[in-house]
Design a protein around this motif. Structure first.
Motif, PDB file in Angstrom:
ATOM      1  N   ALA A  15      -0.751   2.608 -12.270  1.00 45.29           N
ATOM      2  CA  ALA A  15      -0.439   3.143 -12.910  1.00 45.29           C
ATOM      3  C   ALA A  15       0.650   4.060 -13.564  1.00 45.29           C
ATOM      4  O   ALA A  15       0.803   4.823 -12.665  1.00 45.29           O
ATOM      5  N   PRO A  16       1.683   5.438 -15.331  1.00 46.91           N
ATOM      6  CA  PRO A  16       2.532   4.443 -14.727  1.00 46.91           C
ATOM      7  C   PRO A  16       2.802   5.142 -13.172  1.00 46.91           C
ATOM      8  O   PRO A  16       3.168   4.462 -12.340  1.00 46.91           O
ATOM      9  N   TYR A  17       3.087   6.149 -12.848  1.00 48.27           N
ATOM     10  CA  TYR A  17       3.501   6.639 -11.735  1.00 48.27           C
ATOM     11  C   TYR A  17       2.923   7.783 -10.578  1.00 48.27           C
ATOM     12  O   TYR A  17       3.391   8.520 -10.077  1.00 48.27           O
ATOM     13  N   ALA A  18       1.339   7.797 -11.123  1.00 46.86           N
ATOM     14  CA  ALA A  18       0.434   8.707 -10.383  1.00 46.86           C
ATOM     15  C   ALA A  18       0.226   8.450  -9.315  1.00 46.86           C
ATOM     16  O   ALA A  18       0.376   7.079  -8.920  1.00 46.86           O
ATOM     17  N   SER A  19       0.007   9.087  -8.120  1.00 48.55           N
ATOM     18  CA  SER A  19      -0.445   8.581  -6.952  1.00 48.55           C
ATOM     19  C   SER A  19      -2.127   8.071  -7.048  1.00 48.55           C
ATOM     20  O   SER A  19      -2.550   8.342  -8.204  1.00 48.55           O
ATOM     21  N   ALA A  20      -2.376   7.350  -6.291  1.00 44.61           N
ATOM     22  CA  ALA A  20      -4.006   6.856  -6.257  1.00 44.61           C
ATOM     23  C   ALA A  20      -4.731   7.877  -6.066  1.00 44.61           C
ATOM     24  O   ALA A  20      -4.781   8.972  -5.600  1.00 44.61           O
ATOM     25  N   ASP A  21      -6.211   7.598  -6.672  1.00 43.75           N
ATOM     26  CA  ASP A  21      -7.047   8.401  -6.410  1.00 43.75           C
ATOM     27  C   ASP A  21      -7.439   8.419  -4.824  1.00 43.75           C
ATOM     28  O   ASP A  21      -6.982   7.663  -4.030  1.00 43.75           O
ATOM     29  N   SER A  22      -8.182   9.511  -4.579  1.00 45.54           N
ATOM     30  CA  SER A  22      -8.424   9.811  -3.177  1.00 45.54           C
ATOM     31  C   SER A  22      -9.365   8.750  -2.605  1.00 45.54           C
ATOM     32  O   SER A  22      -9.394   8.852  -1.293  1.00 45.54           O
ATOM     33  N   GLY A  23     -10.154   8.007  -3.380  1.00 39.66           N
ATOM     34  CA  GLY A  23     -11.246   7.147  -2.667  1.00 39.66           C
ATOM     35  C   GLY A  23     -12.624   7.656  -2.275  1.00 39.66           C
ATOM     36  O   GLY A  23     -12.363   8.796  -2.436  1.00 39.66           O
ATOM     37  N   PRO A  24     -13.237   6.756  -1.966  1.00 32.71           N
ATOM     38  CA  PRO A  24     -14.492   7.242  -1.396  1.00 32.71           C
ATOM     39  C   PRO A  24     -14.464   8.421  -0.554  1.00 32.71           C
ATOM     40  O   PRO A  24     -13.672   7.992   0.377  1.00 32.71           O
ATOM     41  N   SER A  25     -15.648   9.005  -0.268  1.00 34.50           N
ATOM     42  CA  SER A  25     -15.631   9.974   0.749  1.00 34.50           C
ATOM     43  C   SER A  25     -16.301   9.104   2.034  1.00 34.50           C
ATOM     44  O   SER A  25     -16.596   8.137   2.064  1.00 34.50           O
ATOM     45  N   ALA A  26     -15.867   9.977   3.074  1.00 33.80           N
ATOM     46  CA  ALA A  26     -16.330   9.511   4.414  1.00 33.80           C
ATOM     47  C   ALA A  26     -17.685   9.127   4.540  1.00 33.80           C
ATOM     48  O   ALA A  26     -18.225   8.073   4.896  1.00 33.80           O
ATOM     49  N   LEU A 138       3.389   0.060   5.188  1.00 32.34           N
ATOM     50  CA  LEU A 138       3.686   1.246   4.407  1.00 32.34           C
ATOM     51  C   LEU A 138       2.693   2.479   4.792  1.00 32.34           C
ATOM     52  O   LEU A 138       1.756   2.459   3.939  1.00 32.34           O
ATOM     53  N   PRO A 139       2.673   2.924   6.113  1.00 30.65           N
ATOM     54  CA  PRO A 139       1.567   3.850   6.257  1.00 30.65           C
ATOM     55  C   PRO A 139       1.397   5.082   5.211  1.00 30.65           C
ATOM     56  O   PRO A 139       2.370   5.408   4.628  1.00 30.65           O
ATOM     57  N   GLY A 140       0.413   5.174   4.996  1.00 30.64           N
ATOM     58  CA  GLY A 140      -0.112   6.137   3.743  1.00 30.64           C
ATOM     59  C   GLY A 140       0.092   5.441   2.093  1.00 30.64           C
ATOM     60  O   GLY A 140      -0.236   6.216   1.327  1.00 30.64           O
ATOM     61  N   GLN A 155       1.797   0.373  -2.569  1.00 35.21           N
ATOM     62  CA  GLN A 155       2.513   0.726  -3.311  1.00 35.21           C
ATOM     63  C   GLN A 155       2.747   2.121  -2.700  1.00 35.21           C
ATOM     64  O   GLN A 155       1.939   2.938  -2.064  1.00 35.21           O
ATOM     65  N   GLY A 156       4.076   2.698  -2.576  1.00 34.41           N
ATOM     66  CA  GLY A 156       4.349   3.996  -1.958  1.00 34.41           C
ATOM     67  C   GLY A 156       5.724   4.276  -1.980  1.00 34.41           C
ATOM     68  O   GLY A 156       6.800   3.314  -2.159  1.00 34.41           O
ATOM     69  N   ARG A 157       6.193   5.532  -2.035  1.00 39.87           N
ATOM     70  CA  ARG A 157       7.591   5.781  -1.897  1.00 39.87           C
ATOM     71  C   ARG A 157       8.556   5.275  -3.224  1.00 39.87           C
ATOM     72  O   ARG A 157       9.620   4.899  -3.067  1.00 39.87           O
ATOM     73  N   GLY A 158       7.756   5.008  -4.333  1.00 37.56           N
ATOM     74  CA  GLY A 158       8.243   4.649  -5.653  1.00 37.56           C
ATOM     75  C   GLY A 158       8.528   2.991  -5.579  1.00 37.56           C
ATOM     76  O   GLY A 158       9.246   2.486  -6.548  1.00 37.56           O
ATOM     77  N   ARG A 159       8.043   2.379  -4.800  1.00 37.21           N
ATOM     78  CA  ARG A 159       8.202   0.661  -4.661  1.00 37.21           C
ATOM     79  C   ARG A 159       6.684   0.365  -4.544  1.00 37.21           C
ATOM     80  O   ARG A 159       5.769   0.783  -4.031  1.00 37.21           O
ATOM     81  N   VAL A 160       6.710  -0.976  -5.015  1.00 35.20           N
ATOM     82  CA  VAL A 160       5.494  -1.895  -4.776  1.00 35.20           C
ATOM     83  C   VAL A 160       6.103  -3.129  -3.875  1.00 35.20           C
ATOM     84  O   VAL A 160       6.931  -3.883  -4.386  1.00 35.20           O
ATOM     85  N   LEU A 161       5.475  -3.265  -2.787  1.00 36.54           N
ATOM     86  CA  LEU A 161       5.810  -4.312  -1.605  1.00 36.54           C
ATOM     87  C   LEU A 161       4.668  -5.204  -1.665  1.00 36.54           C
ATOM     88  O   LEU A 161       3.574  -4.970  -1.590  1.00 36.54           O
ATOM     89  N   PRO A 162       5.115  -6.257  -1.551  1.00 35.93           N
ATOM     90  CA  PRO A 162       4.130  -7.690  -1.170  1.00 35.93           C
ATOM     91  C   PRO A 162       3.601  -7.857   0.114  1.00 35.93           C
ATOM     92  O   PRO A 162       4.211  -7.398   0.989  1.00 35.93           O
ATOM     93  N   LEU A 163       2.356  -8.077  -0.064  1.00 37.05           N
ATOM     94  CA  LEU A 163       1.635  -8.405   1.155  1.00 37.05           C
ATOM     95  C   LEU A 163       1.158  -9.709   1.427  1.00 37.05           C
ATOM     96  O   LEU A 163       0.829 -10.209   2.546  1.00 37.05           O
ATOM     97  N   ASP A 164       1.244 -10.952   0.508  1.00 35.18           N
ATOM     98  CA  ASP A 164       0.952 -12.140   0.746  1.00 35.18           C
ATOM     99  C   ASP A 164       1.956 -13.156  -0.196  1.00 35.18           C
ATOM    100  O   ASP A 164       2.917 -12.545  -0.931  1.00 35.18           O
ATOM    101  N   SER A 177      10.701  -1.650  -7.750  1.00 37.04           N
ATOM    102  CA  SER A 177      10.133  -0.267  -8.141  1.00 37.04           C
ATOM    103  C   SER A 177       8.892  -0.314  -8.970  1.00 37.04           C
ATOM    104  O   SER A 177       8.458  -1.309  -9.453  1.00 37.04           O
ATOM    105  N   VAL A 178       8.226   0.785  -8.853  1.00 35.56           N
ATOM    106  CA  VAL A 178       6.885   0.801  -9.595  1.00 35.56           C
ATOM    107  C   VAL A 178       7.261   0.727 -11.088  1.00 35.56           C
ATOM    108  O   VAL A 178       6.461   0.121 -11.866  1.00 35.56           O
ATOM    109  N   ALA A 179       8.390   1.018 -11.615  1.00 36.52           N
ATOM    110  CA  ALA A 179       8.822   1.100 -12.934  1.00 36.52           C
ATOM    111  C   ALA A 179       9.074  -0.327 -13.399  1.00 36.52           C
ATOM    112  O   ALA A 179       8.482  -0.968 -14.417  1.00 36.52           O
ATOM    113  N   ALA A 180       9.670  -1.260 -12.509  1.00 36.95           N
ATOM    114  CA  ALA A 180       9.834  -2.615 -12.627  1.00 36.95           C
ATOM    115  C   ALA A 180       8.497  -3.402 -12.668  1.00 36.95           C
ATOM    116  O   ALA A 180       8.330  -4.245 -13.538  1.00 36.95           O
TER     117      ALA A 180
END
Length: 268
Positions: A15-26, A138-140, A155-164, A177-180
């Motif tokens: 989204a556009p440029y916020a960090s992701a949610d923290s996700g489910p708890s342990a 991309l750790p983290g 996604q991280g560091r302002g980039r979206v990188l492919p995994l497949d 870039s995230v914007a692109a």
């Protein structure tokens, strides 16, 4: 998996440029793992692994390997360009299951009425596999799925990188870039969001999984249920959002039973 109806966004959750949610708890991850490895689930897995005669139900001896991982899907708010929206949000937790003969399956778990339940079993281990691949690349970073084209990214560091391979075709090997990326998904899906003329015409009812060779086409999925009005601290990992986020799951909120599903994996 979802190329045939690429026009329909599985959108209806957060989204556009916020960090992701923290996700489910342990604690939630542990609860999801517990239900995935419960005797009743293992019995269903035995039948799943034995469905084509590769192994007998008695000999399948399934086990759940590793922890449950959050699975994020592309967010409709990000597609729409809403300010501060994360690129994706958690739709369910996934656990990897393995049979005695090496077959693998993914157990999709969501929260129903305050408790965790398995609502889908899919062949392969895409969800946990790409969680590992993304963490290595991309750790983290935030691993997420664009189900409309069956593409996985981190996604991280302002980039979206492919995994497949599907993601490489969409954004190139070096990513964008995230914007692109936001411009790409906006151009592809913005006119098909809930409330659009496309959706109102009845075409936004979900996706049918990609057919396997020699099998008849799958029936189209029913229209997704509306997203839940309330969300727990763990995020919207609910039946409503999971049904909206995985249109091929059938009406999970109505059936209350695991849906056994096959899919084709295209890993790059």
């Amino acid at each position: 998996m979802l190329a045939g109806s690429a026009a329909t966004l599985l959108l209806g959750f957060a989204a556009p440029y916020a960090s992701a949610d923290s996700g489910p708890s342990a604690a939630s991850r542990e609860a999801a793992h517990d239900v995935a490895s419960a005797p009743g689930t293992l019995d269903t897995l035995s039948r799943f692994f034995a469905r084509e005669g590769a192994v007998s139900k008695a000999a399948a001896d399934p086990r759940v390997a590793g922890e449950a991982v959050p699975v994020r899907y592309l967010s409709p708010d990000f597609v729409a360009g809403k300010k501060g929206a994360p690129i994706a949000r958690v739709e369910f937790l996934a656990s990897k299951a393995v049979s005695s003969d090496g077959q693998e399956a993914s157990l999709w778990t969501v929260k129903q009425g305050g408790s965790w339940e398995v609502v889908n079993i899919a062949t392969g281990d895409d969800e946990t596999h790409y969680a590992r691949v993304g963490a290595d690349k991309l750790p983290g970073g935030t691993v997420f799925h664009e189900p409309q084209i069956n593409a996985w990214y981190v996604q991280g560091r302002g980039r979206v990188l492919p995994l497949d391979a599907d993601a490489v075709r969409a954004v190139g090997r070096g990513g964008v870039s995230v914007a692109a990326y936001q411009r790409r998904v906006r151009d592809a899906y913005a006119d098909k969001l809930p409330g659009s003329a496309y959706a109102e015409s009845g075409k936004a009812g979900g996706f049918a999984p990609k057919e396997r060779a020699g099998e008849p086409p799958a029936a189209p999925a029913p229209a997704p249920a509306p997203a839940s009005a309330s969300a727990s601290a763990d995020g919207p990992v609910t039946v409503a959002s999971s049904v909206a986020g995985a249109g091929a799951l059938l009406a999970l909120g109505l059936s209350g039973a695991a849906v056994l599903r096959r899919r084709v994996r295209q890993r790059g």
